[in-house]
Scaffold this active site. Sequence first.
Site, PDB file in Angstrom:
ATOM      1  CB  CYS A   1     -13.199 -12.209  60.033  1.00  0.00           C
ATOM      2  SG  CYS A   1     -13.636 -10.523  59.655  1.00  0.00           S
TER       3      CYS A   1
ATOM      4  NE  ARG B   1     -11.982 -17.626  57.659  1.00  0.00           N
ATOM      5  CZ  ARG B   1     -12.839 -18.475  57.119  1.00  0.00           C
ATOM      6  NH1 ARG B   1     -12.399 -19.542  56.485  1.00  0.00           N
ATOM      7  NH2 ARG B   1     -14.134 -18.286  57.212  1.00  0.00           N
TER       8      ARG B   1
ATOM      9  CD1 TRP C   1     -10.612  -8.446  53.500  1.00  0.00           C
ATOM     10  CD2 TRP C   1     -12.837  -8.336  53.659  1.00  0.00           C
ATOM     11  NE1 TRP C   1     -11.097  -7.949  52.310  1.00  0.00           N
ATOM     12  CE2 TRP C   1     -12.456  -7.870  52.381  1.00  0.00           C
ATOM     13  CE3 TRP C   1     -14.204  -8.363  53.967  1.00  0.00           C
ATOM     14  CZ2 TRP C   1     -13.368  -7.438  51.416  1.00  0.00           C
ATOM     15  CZ3 TRP C   1     -15.113  -7.918  53.008  1.00  0.00           C
ATOM     16  CH2 TRP C   1     -14.691  -7.465  51.753  1.00  0.00           C
TER      17      TRP C   1
ATOM     18  CG  ASN D   1     -16.155 -15.194  59.839  1.00  0.00           C
ATOM     19  OD1 ASN D   1     -16.051 -14.235  59.078  1.00  0.00           O
ATOM     20  ND2 ASN D   1     -16.194 -16.446  59.419  1.00  0.00           N
ATOM     21  N   GLY D   2     -18.634 -12.728  60.201  1.00  0.00           N
ATOM     22  CA  GLY D   2     -19.976 -12.642  59.616  1.00  0.00           C
ATOM     23  C   GLY D   2     -20.455 -11.206  59.632  1.00  0.00           C
TER      24      GLY D   2
ATOM     25  CD  GLU E   1      -8.505 -17.098  36.664  1.00  0.00           C
ATOM     26  OE1 GLU E   1      -9.571 -16.471  36.754  1.00  0.00           O
ATOM     27  OE2 GLU E   1      -7.802 -17.372  37.657  1.00  0.00           O
TER      28      GLU E   1
ATOM     29  CE  LYS F   1      -6.019 -15.256  39.619  1.00  0.00           C
ATOM     30  NZ  LYS F   1      -6.900 -16.319  39.978  1.00  0.00           N
TER      31      LYS F   1
ATOM     32  CD  GLU G   1      -7.006 -12.117  42.728  1.00  0.00           C
ATOM     33  OE1 GLU G   1      -6.853 -12.748  41.668  1.00  0.00           O
ATOM     34  OE2 GLU G   1      -7.486 -12.619  43.749  1.00  0.00           O
TER      35      GLU G   1
ATOM     36  CG  HIS H   1     -17.557  -4.507  17.895  1.00  0.00           C
ATOM     37  ND1 HIS H   1     -18.220  -4.055  16.772  1.00  0.00           N
ATOM     38  CD2 HIS H   1     -17.096  -5.742  17.568  1.00  0.00           C
ATOM     39  CE1 HIS H   1     -18.185  -4.981  15.826  1.00  0.00           C
ATOM     40  NE2 HIS H   1     -17.498  -6.011  16.288  1.00  0.00           N
TER      41      HIS H   1
ATOM     42  CE  LYS I   1      -7.456 -19.194  48.263  1.00  0.00           C
ATOM     43  NZ  LYS I   1      -7.097 -18.965  46.871  1.00  0.00           N
TER      44      LYS I   1
HETATM   45  C1  F6R Z   1      -9.312 -14.754  42.362  1.00  0.00           C
HETATM   46  C2  F6R Z   1     -10.058 -15.550  43.336  1.00  0.00           C
HETATM   47  C3  F6R Z   1     -11.486 -15.226  43.548  1.00  0.00           C
HETATM   48  C4  F6R Z   1     -12.280 -16.491  43.910  1.00  0.00           C
HETATM   49  C5  F6R Z   1     -13.717 -16.134  44.278  1.00  0.00           C
HETATM   50  C6  F6R Z   1     -14.537 -17.379  44.558  1.00  0.00           C
HETATM   51  O1  F6R Z   1      -7.995 -15.188  42.263  1.00  0.00           O
HETATM   52  O2  F6R Z   1      -9.517 -16.403  43.978  1.00  0.00           O
HETATM   53  O3  F6R Z   1     -12.045 -14.591  42.442  1.00  0.00           O
HETATM   54  O4  F6R Z   1     -12.246 -17.354  42.822  1.00  0.00           O
HETATM   55  O5  F6R Z   1     -13.732 -15.302  45.390  1.00  0.00           O
HETATM   56  O6  F6R Z   1     -13.964 -18.109  45.590  1.00  0.00           O
HETATM   57  P1  F6R Z   1     -14.343 -19.620  45.818  1.00  0.00           P
HETATM   58  O7  F6R Z   1     -13.809 -20.389  44.639  1.00  0.00           O
HETATM   59  O8  F6R Z   1     -13.673 -19.999  47.090  1.00  0.00           O
HETATM   60  O9  F6R Z   1     -15.828 -19.692  45.884  1.00  0.00           O
END
Ligand code: F6R
Length: 593
Positions: free
Chosen positions: A2, A26, A74, A100-101, A465, A469, A472, A488, A588
Site C-alpha cells: 500500500c 506498492r 494491496w 499502510n501496515g 532467478e 522472473k 512472476e 532425482h 513491489k
Molecule cells: C521478484 C522480486 C521480489 C523481491 C523481494 C524482495 O522480481 O522483485 O522477489 O526481490 O520481494 O524485495 P526487496 O529486494 O525490496 O527486499
Amino acid sequence: MCGIVGFIGKNAKTQIIDCLKKLEYRGYDSSGLALINNKDKIEIIKETGFISNIENLSNNMFDDLEIGIGHTRWATTGKVTKENAHPHVSNNGRFAIVHNGIIENYEAIKSDLSHKGYTFSSETDSEVVAILLEENAKTAKSVIENIKLTTKILEGSFSLAILDTHSPDKIFATKKDMPLFVSAGADFASIASAVVGLPHDAIQYIMLENHDIAEISLNTIKVWQNEEMVDRRVQKITKDDLNHTMHNHKHYMIKEIFEEQVALEKTAEAFSSLKPSAKKEILDLFASHKRIHLVACGTAYHACLVGASLLESIGFDCSCHIASEFKYFPPNLNDKCLCIFVSQSGETADTIGCLKLVQEKGIKCLSITNVESSTIAHISDHLLMTKAGTEVAVASTKAYNCQCLIFYLLTQAISKNNQVISIKNLKIDKILQTINQISKLSQIIATFKKVFFIGRGLDSLTAKEGSLKLKEITYIPSESYPAGELKHGTLSLVDDESLSIVILTQKSTIHKTMNAVSEIKARGGFTLVVTPFDEIQPNHEIDYVFHLPILKNEQHYPLISIIPLQLFAYFTSIEKGINPDKPRNLAKSVTVE
Ligand code: F6R
C-alpha cells in the site's frame, strides 16, 4: 505494501493522484482519496482497480480543493472491494484515514468499539483507526493527544495520514515500522510512503521516526515525539529519487532492463569512490568474521546465493537464508558471525525483522540496498549502496545485477585482486542487440504449459532467478533445479508440453549438463540452451539456442546470463497479454510479514 500520500496546496486532487501513481508499484488492487471541501466536510472517492479509475471518477470534481489524502492498496485484511478501499471515515464523519501496515489486534478493537455502538462499513483492519480517533476525541485535549492515545492501542505496524475536519487546513501523520516522508515547498506540503511519491517540486524531505506525530500545514511541519517537539534531519532529494518516467519504453520493466549497463557502471563507480575509512571499516568486518549469514527474500535472496558462492570461493563459510524463515528459525548466531542483508527497496518487512533480531543480539551486520531513504539503510550498522536508480516494475531486474555486482566487488576488494571488473567487457549491449531473436523465442516459450530452468554451479543460481522472473509475470508454472538433480524426481514432470531452459556458461560443466539435456529429450521435452559456447548449436537434442557474448572470465557470467532470461519473461508476458509491470496478486515493496 500500500502507498499513502497527503497533499496541501493548489490542485490537491491532481497532485494526490499523480503522487499515488508513482506509488502504484506498492499495490494496485484499489485506490481512493479524501478531500476536505469548502464546508469543512470530507469528500471521498474510491474504487477497485488501477488509480486511473479514481482519476476518471473524479474528473472535473473537487478541482478547487486544497487538502487531501490518498491511498493505493494491496489487500491484506479484507477482499478487494470498493468498501475495503481506503480512505476510511469515522462514524461521525470527522476523521478520514489512510493506512499502510497491519493492525494485528484489530478484531479485539472492533469488538470493543462495536459494543460501544460504532458501526463498520469494511472488513479491513484499518477502519478501526478512524473510529478509535472518534472515540478518543471525547477525552483527548488535542488531536495530537488523540493520535497518541489511539496509536498506543494499536498493535502491529502502521503509517497513517489523518484528516480531521476540526483542523481543516492540516494533515496529521504518524508511523510505526512503516516508512513515511514529509516534505514542504514554497506553496505546498506533502507526505508519502516513499520519497518517489512526493510531488515533482519537492526538493527536500524529512523521514519520520517511529511514534513521531507530524502536524503538517502549508509551509510548516511540526513533529512531536513524547510530547516534545523535535527536529528531524532534512535531506535533499536527488534526481534519482524522483526518476519515474518510462521515456520511450512501453513498460518500466523493459526500460529497467535497458538501464542495466548504466546501473552497473554507477554501482561500480560508487563502490570505488567509497571513502577509504568507510571501505576499511567494511573490509575489517570481513577480516574479523569468517562465518557469514546472508539474508533476503525473492530475487535479492538469489543475489545472496551468487554472493555466497563468490565469498566461499575466497575462503568464507557462508549460509543463505530466506528472511521469513530466518526470523523464526534462526541459525546458531554468535559474535563470530557477520550477517549481510540484501534488499532492493530496503523496506521488506521480513528482512527488516531479521535485521532487528540480529542487532538485538549484538551481531555485526552489513546491508546492501538500493534506496538510501529506506528503513534498512537507516538502521543498518554498515551499508553498501547499489546505484540501480528507481526500480518501478514489480519484477526486479537491474537491482538484481547490481546486488550481484556488489558481491563481485567485495570479493575482489577482500582478496586484494587488482583486476577490477570492467562493466564494458560484460558486453551487455550485444545481448540487447538480439532483442528480436529473444522476442521470437518468447513467442515459443509462451506456448508451453510448464518451463524448467536448469544449470550447474553458478548457472543453477541464475536458473533460479530466471524461473522466478518467468512465473512472476507470465503465470506459467516454472521451477528451477541444478541440472543433475532433475533425474532425482522432477524428470517425471517432463513431457512434450514442457520446455527446459538450460543455462550453460561454465566450460567444465558442458558434458554433464548435456547429459541432462539428453535425458529431457528422451522424455519428449523441449530444450532451449543459453550459452556462450559456439559449438553448441540446435541439433536432435537441442531445439533452440540463445548465444551469449563470450566473456574472458567465466565467473562473471551470472551478471549477464540473467539478462536474456529477464527478457524472455518480459516478452512472454507481453505475448500472453499480461502487463509485466503489474502482475496479479503482487506488489513491489512487501512491507508486511
Ligand atoms: C521478484 C522480486 C521480489 C523481491 C523481494 C524482495 O522480481 O522483485 O522477489 O526481490 O520481494 O524485495 P526487496 O529486494 O525490496 O527486499
